[in-house]
Design a protein around this motif. Sequence first.
Motif, PDB file in Angstrom:
ATOM      1  N   SER A  27       0.818  -1.218   0.000  1.00 51.08           N
ATOM      2  CA  SER A  27       0.000   0.000   0.000  1.00 51.08           C
ATOM      3  C   SER A  27       0.849   1.263   0.000  1.00 51.08           C
ATOM      4  O   SER A  27       0.875   1.996   0.973  1.00 51.08           O
ATOM      5  CB  SER A  27      -0.896  -0.007   1.228  1.00 51.08           C
ATOM      6  N   ASP A  28       1.538   1.466  -1.108  1.00 51.59           N
ATOM      7  CA  ASP A  28       2.306   2.692  -1.276  1.00 51.59           C
ATOM      8  C   ASP A  28       3.221   2.993  -0.105  1.00 51.59           C
ATOM      9  O   ASP A  28       3.258   4.115   0.395  1.00 51.59           O
ATOM     10  CB  ASP A  28       1.358   3.882  -1.510  1.00 51.59           C
ATOM     11  N   ASP A  29       3.934   1.972   0.343  1.00 54.05           N
ATOM     12  CA  ASP A  29       4.898   2.204   1.412  1.00 54.05           C
ATOM     13  C   ASP A  29       6.296   2.183   0.806  1.00 54.05           C
ATOM     14  O   ASP A  29       7.047   1.225   0.961  1.00 54.05           O
ATOM     15  CB  ASP A  29       4.727   1.116   2.486  1.00 54.05           C
ATOM     16  N   TRP A  30       6.611   3.265   0.124  1.00 59.12           N
ATOM     17  CA  TRP A  30       7.891   3.349  -0.556  1.00 59.12           C
ATOM     18  C   TRP A  30       8.992   3.705   0.420  1.00 59.12           C
ATOM     19  O   TRP A  30       8.869   4.648   1.203  1.00 59.12           O
ATOM     20  CB  TRP A  30       7.802   4.401  -1.682  1.00 59.12           C
ATOM     21  N   GLN A  31      10.069   2.933   0.358  1.00 60.09           N
ATOM     22  CA  GLN A  31      11.201   3.154   1.267  1.00 60.09           C
ATOM     23  C   GLN A  31      12.509   3.081   0.494  1.00 60.09           C
ATOM     24  O   GLN A  31      12.566   2.437  -0.555  1.00 60.09           O
ATOM     25  CB  GLN A  31      11.244   2.056   2.355  1.00 60.09           C
ATOM     26  N   CYS A  32      13.515   3.683   1.072  1.00 55.50           N
ATOM     27  CA  CYS A  32      14.839   3.553   0.483  1.00 55.50           C
ATOM     28  C   CYS A  32      15.402   2.203   0.908  1.00 55.50           C
ATOM     29  O   CYS A  32      15.611   1.961   2.099  1.00 55.50           O
ATOM     30  CB  CYS A  32      15.753   4.672   0.969  1.00 55.50           C
ATOM     31  N   VAL A  33      15.630   1.312  -0.044  1.00 59.13           N
ATOM     32  CA  VAL A  33      16.114  -0.023   0.298  1.00 59.13           C
ATOM     33  C   VAL A  33      17.620  -0.162   0.157  1.00 59.13           C
ATOM     34  O   VAL A  33      18.211  -1.128   0.629  1.00 59.13           O
ATOM     35  CB  VAL A  33      15.386  -1.124  -0.517  1.00 59.13           C
ATOM     36  N   GLN A  34      18.247   0.805  -0.502  1.00 59.00           N
ATOM     37  CA  GLN A  34      19.701   0.785  -0.586  1.00 59.00           C
ATOM     38  C   GLN A  34      20.254   2.152  -0.940  1.00 59.00           C
ATOM     39  O   GLN A  34      19.614   2.921  -1.677  1.00 59.00           O
ATOM     40  CB  GLN A  34      20.159  -0.229  -1.646  1.00 59.00           C
ATOM     41  N   THR A  35      21.424   2.467  -0.398  1.00 54.81           N
ATOM     42  CA  THR A  35      22.136   3.688  -0.768  1.00 54.81           C
ATOM     43  C   THR A  35      23.520   3.283  -1.247  1.00 54.81           C
ATOM     44  O   THR A  35      24.226   2.531  -0.564  1.00 54.81           O
ATOM     45  CB  THR A  35      22.276   4.649   0.441  1.00 54.81           C
TER      46      THR A  35
END
Lengths: 174, 345
Positions: free
Chosen positions: B192-200
């Motif tokens: 449900s549109d839970d966008w997160q940064c998964v890598q930098t």
Amino acid sequence: MVTGLINANPIIYEKKQRQQRSTQSLQGDEYTVEPIDHLEVFDILFANFHFCFAFTFIGYRDIKDPEHPYSLEELKVITEEAVEVNDQNSYVRVTFTPTVEHCSMATIIGLCLRVKLLRSLPSRYKVDIRVAPGSHATEAAVNKQLNDKERVAAALENPNLVDMVDECLAPSYE
Amino acid sequence: METSLELKEVQKLEGHTDRVWSLDWNPATGHDGIPLVFASCSGDKTVRIWEQNLSTNLFSCKATLEETHTRTVRSCAWSPTGKLLATASFDATTAIWENVGGDFECVSTLEGHENEVKSVSWNAAGTLLATCSRDKSVWIWEVQPGNEFECVSVLQGHTQDVKMVRWHPTEDILFSCSYDNNIKVWADEGDSDDWQCVQTLGEPNNGHTSTVWALSFNPSGDKMVTCSDDLTLKVWGTESIGMQSGGGFAPWRHLCTLTGYHERTIFSVHWSRGGIFASGAADDAIRLFVDDNSESQVDGPLYKLLLKKDKAHDMDINYVQWSPGKPLLASASDDGTIKVWDLVS
């Protein structure tokens, strides 16, 4: 918010006496293009470039009183030695020394330098502007911003900023 | 056996009255008798549409999209079906244009960024749009019926100006690169549109040491090349292509750094379907790189310079992109022109 002068007592250096550049005789090819060297770039930047330190950029009042109408050369913000030119490679690097280490105007000065060169040099030129190493508290950050073409382009679309730069670059009428 | 290749100039396109920042080939053109089309955008605040004539192979300007953006148009992107064109501007908006019988109409304006929008990208399905800005954020928009766009996520994480966003070619995973020297990878963790940064990908990961200007994926989507103000190109790879199958995201890792080839900022890089990537730089040159198919590939894939086109333009090159079909290479420059190139032997 700055209401007073940032640098109330700048050190003024004696202006270097420069020999008049002799005009080459044009008996040969009138279309010969003279290569540009560092003295010419220095002249472009500083012959008519008077910097008025009393501008308030951040303050709420516009003080246009030119209290320190000395040129950047006289304030040793820039010297001839700090201009590197390679006409063959179409390259210029200008190193300048802001008068005060925490001078918030380093980016403004740098921007003015860039605009002046942009307006004066052929479009083939690549220009790098930087603060003299060790002369500014956030030297790397200032240099990065001054040399990010996209950031400079966006800044120059800001009419207030352009007005300020134009005012700094306008010839003084003494 | 080495055949010598050269980049031959097919055409120089003039028209824009200021620097050309970017261009995008329409992905639905260049095959089945459909003439190649591309859009270009400029500091002159306009977008131009160019179409190839099938008999002469020359391009001409078919339309100029003006009086919409009030500042530089920095980037443009066609939707996967080629029906819509998104344009990102320093005026802080992103405009969506539709081709209505040859005329382009602005059908939507996306607002929200606090300052200059730098880049826009559509996902593979054409259901999501991403934008990024000097305000350090990345926005994800969902395409709704009737050309409506709904912002579903505002992604914070970069600490500086975000220069480009690009969706992965097959997965709904978003990549961004920034003035903060990092590349960030964003994925929808839940449903449900839970966008997160998964890598930098930053300096600790063999990352860039100055502004990262652009990124591009190889055809299979398991490699990506990035370019930077630090004068290098870096190639990154990931384990599996289907990144969300079998429990989650497979991280990207550094594979190779190409150093010593560029002396000024590299603004653009694009990987062709044939496996060649092209770079466009502030030294006015275009460089092409290929896989180095030499015997010793112990430490992973290496790449070599295929050719360098000096003085490809009179000023900085801001963007390079391979076309669909043949392919041709297009380049956009500060000199206000666009050039179309053919790679020939």
